[in-house]
Design a protein around this motif. Structure first.
Motif, mmCIF file in Angstrom:
data_model
loop_
_atom_site.group_PDB
_atom_site.id
_atom_site.type_symbol
_atom_site.label_atom_id
_atom_site.label_comp_id
_atom_site.label_asym_id
_atom_site.label_seq_id
_atom_site.Cartn_x
_atom_site.Cartn_y
_atom_site.Cartn_z
ATOM 1 N N ASN A 31 33.139 -62.778 103.792
ATOM 2 C CA ASN A 31 34.061 -62.380 102.386
ATOM 3 C C ASN A 31 34.672 -60.561 102.247
ATOM 4 O OD1 ASN A 31 35.605 -61.623 99.897
ATOM 5 N ND2 ASN A 31 34.747 -61.924 99.030
ATOM 6 N N TYR A 35 38.571 -62.901 98.852
ATOM 7 C CA TYR A 35 38.291 -63.946 98.572
ATOM 8 C C TYR A 35 37.309 -64.327 97.053
ATOM 9 C CZ TYR A 35 36.895 -68.876 98.493
ATOM 10 O OH TYR A 35 37.148 -70.545 98.634
ATOM 11 N N ARG A 38 33.754 -64.364 95.334
ATOM 12 C CA ARG A 38 32.431 -63.952 95.994
ATOM 13 C C ARG A 38 32.188 -62.312 96.531
ATOM 14 N NH1 ARG A 38 31.271 -69.088 99.456
ATOM 15 N NH2 ARG A 38 31.556 -70.552 98.037
ATOM 16 N N LEU A 44 31.445 -66.617 104.461
ATOM 17 C CA LEU A 44 32.308 -67.971 103.883
ATOM 18 C C LEU A 44 32.189 -68.578 103.973
ATOM 19 C CD1 LEU A 44 35.315 -65.596 102.803
ATOM 20 C CD2 LEU A 44 33.791 -66.845 100.941
ATOM 21 N N VAL A 77 39.879 -71.168 103.053
ATOM 22 C CA VAL A 77 39.445 -70.263 103.418
ATOM 23 C C VAL A 77 40.581 -69.985 103.995
ATOM 24 C CG1 VAL A 77 38.409 -68.395 104.555
ATOM 25 C CG2 VAL A 77 36.757 -70.200 102.785
#
Length: 106
Positions: A31, A35, A38, A44, A77
């Motif tokens: 990250n 994101y 988190r 990720l 993602v």
């Protein structure tokens, strides 16, 4: 002001991956702060994880961003093409291999 290197504009070509395509991560993704929910620096996606392209978007009118659903992790993602490898399509051979194969076939 030039930054020492120019990057190719990917969106001049069709996207490398399409929605529904199965892909594998070619590197670890952490990250970078974009994101939500988190910690910065938290993993990720791990190299070798497999997922499915859910959607294709663009960033800065220059790059394709592939929204990849990592089913095992329960996350989606955004990934760049260089971070992914298709598991549905065979990799295209490089020019040297193609030339060698053509010579044999004749």
């Amino acid at each position: 002001m030039l930054l020492g290197r120019e990057q190719e504009v990917e969106i001049c070509r069709p996207p490398r991956f399409l929605p529904g395509e199965r892909v594998r991560a070619t590197r670890h993704i952490k990250n970078d702060g974009t994101y939500p929910g988190r910690e910065i620096g938290e993993n990720l996606v791990r190299k070798g994880d497999e997922g499915y392209v859910r959607d294709v978007g663009t960033f800065l009118q220059q790059f394709f961003i592939y929204a990849v659903e990592w089913v095992d992790r329960g996350t989606v993602v955004g990934m760049r093409a260089r971070e992914l490898k298709s598991l549905d399509k065979a990799e295209a051979p490089c020019g040297a291999e193609r030339t060698a194969d053509e010579g044999i076939a004749r």
